[in-house]
Structure formats: C-alpha cells, structure tokens
Design an enzyme around this catalytic site. Structure first.
Site, PDB file in Angstrom:
ATOM      1  CG  HIS A 149      -6.864  -2.974   2.898  1.00  0.00           C
ATOM      2  ND1 HIS A 149      -5.943  -1.830   2.824  1.00  0.00           N
ATOM      3  CD2 HIS A 149      -8.135  -2.777   2.652  1.00  0.00           C
ATOM      4  CE1 HIS A 149      -6.811  -0.947   2.106  1.00  0.00           C
ATOM      5  NE2 HIS A 149      -8.232  -1.588   2.041  1.00  0.00           N
TER       6      HIS A 149
ATOM      7  CG  ASP B 191      -2.006   0.906   1.037  1.00  0.00           C
ATOM      8  OD1 ASP B 191      -3.120   0.678   0.983  1.00  0.00           O
ATOM      9  OD2 ASP B 191      -1.822   2.250   1.202  1.00  0.00           O
ATOM     10  CB  ILE B 192       0.952   4.444  -2.215  1.00  0.00           C
ATOM     11  CG1 ILE B 192       2.022   5.078  -2.622  1.00  0.00           C
ATOM     12  CG2 ILE B 192      -0.295   4.982  -1.631  1.00  0.00           C
ATOM     13  CD1 ILE B 192       1.414   5.740  -3.945  1.00  0.00           C
TER      14      ILE B 192
ATOM     15  N   GLY C  79     -16.291   2.303   3.396  1.00  0.00           N
ATOM     16  CA  GLY C  79     -14.797   3.010   3.301  1.00  0.00           C
ATOM     17  C   GLY C  79     -13.998   2.668   2.356  1.00  0.00           C
ATOM     18  CD  GLN C  80     -14.713  -1.064  -2.982  1.00  0.00           C
ATOM     19  OE1 GLN C  80     -15.905  -1.089  -2.655  1.00  0.00           O
ATOM     20  NE2 GLN C  80     -14.081  -1.537  -3.875  1.00  0.00           N
ATOM     21  CB  SER C  81     -10.804   5.149  -1.427  1.00  0.00           C
ATOM     22  OG  SER C  81      -9.987   4.598  -1.213  1.00  0.00           O
TER      23      SER C  81
ATOM     24  CG  HIS D  51      -8.475  -3.169  -2.536  1.00  0.00           C
ATOM     25  ND1 HIS D  51      -9.378  -2.463  -3.394  1.00  0.00           N
ATOM     26  CD2 HIS D  51      -8.544  -2.383  -1.392  1.00  0.00           C
ATOM     27  CE1 HIS D  51      -9.927  -1.436  -2.527  1.00  0.00           C
ATOM     28  NE2 HIS D  51      -9.201  -1.133  -1.267  1.00  0.00           N
TER      29      HIS D  51
ATOM     30  CG  ASN E 219     -12.372  -0.751   3.915  1.00  0.00           C
ATOM     31  OD1 ASN E 219     -12.667  -1.353   4.838  1.00  0.00           O
ATOM     32  ND2 ASN E 219     -11.339  -0.104   3.495  1.00  0.00           N
TER      33      ASN E 219
HETATM   34  P1  5GP Z   1      -9.758   1.372   0.227  1.00  0.00           P
HETATM   35  O1  5GP Z   1      -9.900   2.582   0.750  1.00  0.00           O
HETATM   36  O2  5GP Z   1     -10.492   1.395  -1.143  1.00  0.00           O
HETATM   37  O3  5GP Z   1     -10.148   0.262   1.065  1.00  0.00           O
HETATM   38  O4  5GP Z   1      -8.224   1.144  -0.083  1.00  0.00           O
HETATM   39  C1  5GP Z   1      -7.511   1.668  -1.258  1.00  0.00           C
HETATM   40  C2  5GP Z   1      -5.938   1.538  -0.598  1.00  0.00           C
HETATM   41  O5  5GP Z   1      -5.244   1.771  -1.806  1.00  0.00           O
HETATM   42  C3  5GP Z   1      -5.715   2.658   0.278  1.00  0.00           C
HETATM   43  O6  5GP Z   1      -5.243   1.745   1.490  1.00  0.00           O
HETATM   44  C4  5GP Z   1      -4.553   3.558  -0.470  1.00  0.00           C
HETATM   45  O7  5GP Z   1      -3.601   3.926   0.376  1.00  0.00           O
HETATM   46  C5  5GP Z   1      -4.220   2.595  -1.442  1.00  0.00           C
HETATM   47  N1  5GP Z   1      -3.705   3.099  -2.674  1.00  0.00           N
HETATM   48  C6  5GP Z   1      -4.366   4.253  -3.253  1.00  0.00           C
HETATM   49  N2  5GP Z   1      -3.604   4.538  -4.482  1.00  0.00           N
HETATM   50  C7  5GP Z   1      -2.694   3.544  -4.690  1.00  0.00           C
HETATM   51  C8  5GP Z   1      -1.582   3.595  -5.553  1.00  0.00           C
HETATM   52  O8  5GP Z   1      -1.342   4.372  -6.503  1.00  0.00           O
HETATM   53  N3  5GP Z   1      -0.579   2.547  -5.112  1.00  0.00           N
HETATM   54  C9  5GP Z   1      -0.630   1.753  -4.154  1.00  0.00           C
HETATM   55  N4  5GP Z   1       0.410   1.052  -3.880  1.00  0.00           N
HETATM   56  N5  5GP Z   1      -1.784   1.723  -3.360  1.00  0.00           N
HETATM   57  C10 5GP Z   1      -2.670   2.922  -3.458  1.00  0.00           C
END
Ligand code: 5GP
Ligand code: ZN
Length: 112
Positions: free
Chosen positions: A100, A31-32, A91-93, A98, A85
């Site tokens: 975690h 994760d970034i 909380g999905q972005s 995916h 999420n």
């Molecule tokens: P969500 O919020 O959808 O559950 O998780 C999305 C995850 O993707 C977040 O933890 C965020 O830090 C990660 N993320 C977003 N953009 C990137 C990216 O460009 N590269 C990587 N490696 N992770 C990313």
C-alpha cells in the site's frame, strides 16, 4: 498466474483497475477503497502470496523503485507510507503480495 486470484486477474487485465504505472514485472493501481488521497497498490505480476514467500531481491527492488517513482509523480514530497499486511493477524485480505502506497495526508501511528 493463479486463476482464482483477484490481483492476478487485475495484472492480466481481465478485471479492470485504475492503473497508474507498470513495468515488465510490476503493476500499480489505485485501491478501490482509498484510505488517503493517494492510495496505490504496488504488486508483482508474478503470483507471490505475501512477504513470507518473497525470494527475489530484484523483484523487491523493482517494487521499491516503482513506488518511489509514483510517490514523486503524485507530489508526495512531504512523505508517504509503504505498508504490507502479512497473513490474517497482519490484516491481509488479498493473498497476492501488495504494498500500500499511502500519502496526501498526515499519517498516524500506531496503526490499528
Ligand atoms: P490487504 O487488506 O490485503 O492488505 O489489502 C487489500 C486491498 O485491496 C484493500 O485495501 C482493498 O480495498 C483492495 N481491493 C480489494 N479488491 C479490490 C479490487 O477489486 N480493486 C482494487 N483496485 N482494489 C481492491
Ligand atoms: Zn495472484
């Protein structure tokens, strides 16, 4: 492959990521914005929006097996967390399924 999807681009290697493991149908990368010493995202290569859209138990099994292999390789023998999420309230972005994989510290409950 969805041309606008960030994780499809990572799976297609047109956007770089710190890939830790891959199989024919799945990819895992760091994760970034890590929330724990180990924070890896485990995704199917196929574009699936969220857990709501999963209809392939074999694909899910592959994500589980790959995650356990990574947890072992990362030395998470004291435990780890696997979270997905779903949707805006979840909380999905990023709308490509995916999981975690978090570990390397003691997790708290409940999540925020
Ligand atoms: P969500 O919020 O959808 O559950 O998780 C999305 C995850 O993707 C977040 O933890 C965020 O830090 C990660 N993320 C977003 N953009 C990137 C990216 O460009 N590269 C990587 N490696 N992770 C990313
Ligand atoms: Zn996608």
């Amino acid at each position: 492959m969805s041309s606008e999807c960030l994780f499809c681009k990572i799976a297609g290697r047109s956007i770089p990521a710190d890939v830790v493991a891959e199989t024919d149908n799945a990819l895992a990368f760091r994760d970034i914005n890590p929330q724990a010493p180990t924070h890896v995202l485990v995704i199917p290569r196929q574009h699936v929006e969220s857990l709501e859209e999963v209809d392939d138990p074999q694909m899910m099994g592959e994500l589980v097996t790959l995650s356990r292999m990574i947890a072992s390789r990362e030395g998470l023998e004291n435990g780890w967390r696997w979270v997905t999420n779903v949707g805006s309230d979840g909380g999905q972005s990023v709308f490509h399924l995916h999981f975690h994989l978090l570990g390397g510290r003691r997790m708290t409950w409940p999540p925020g």
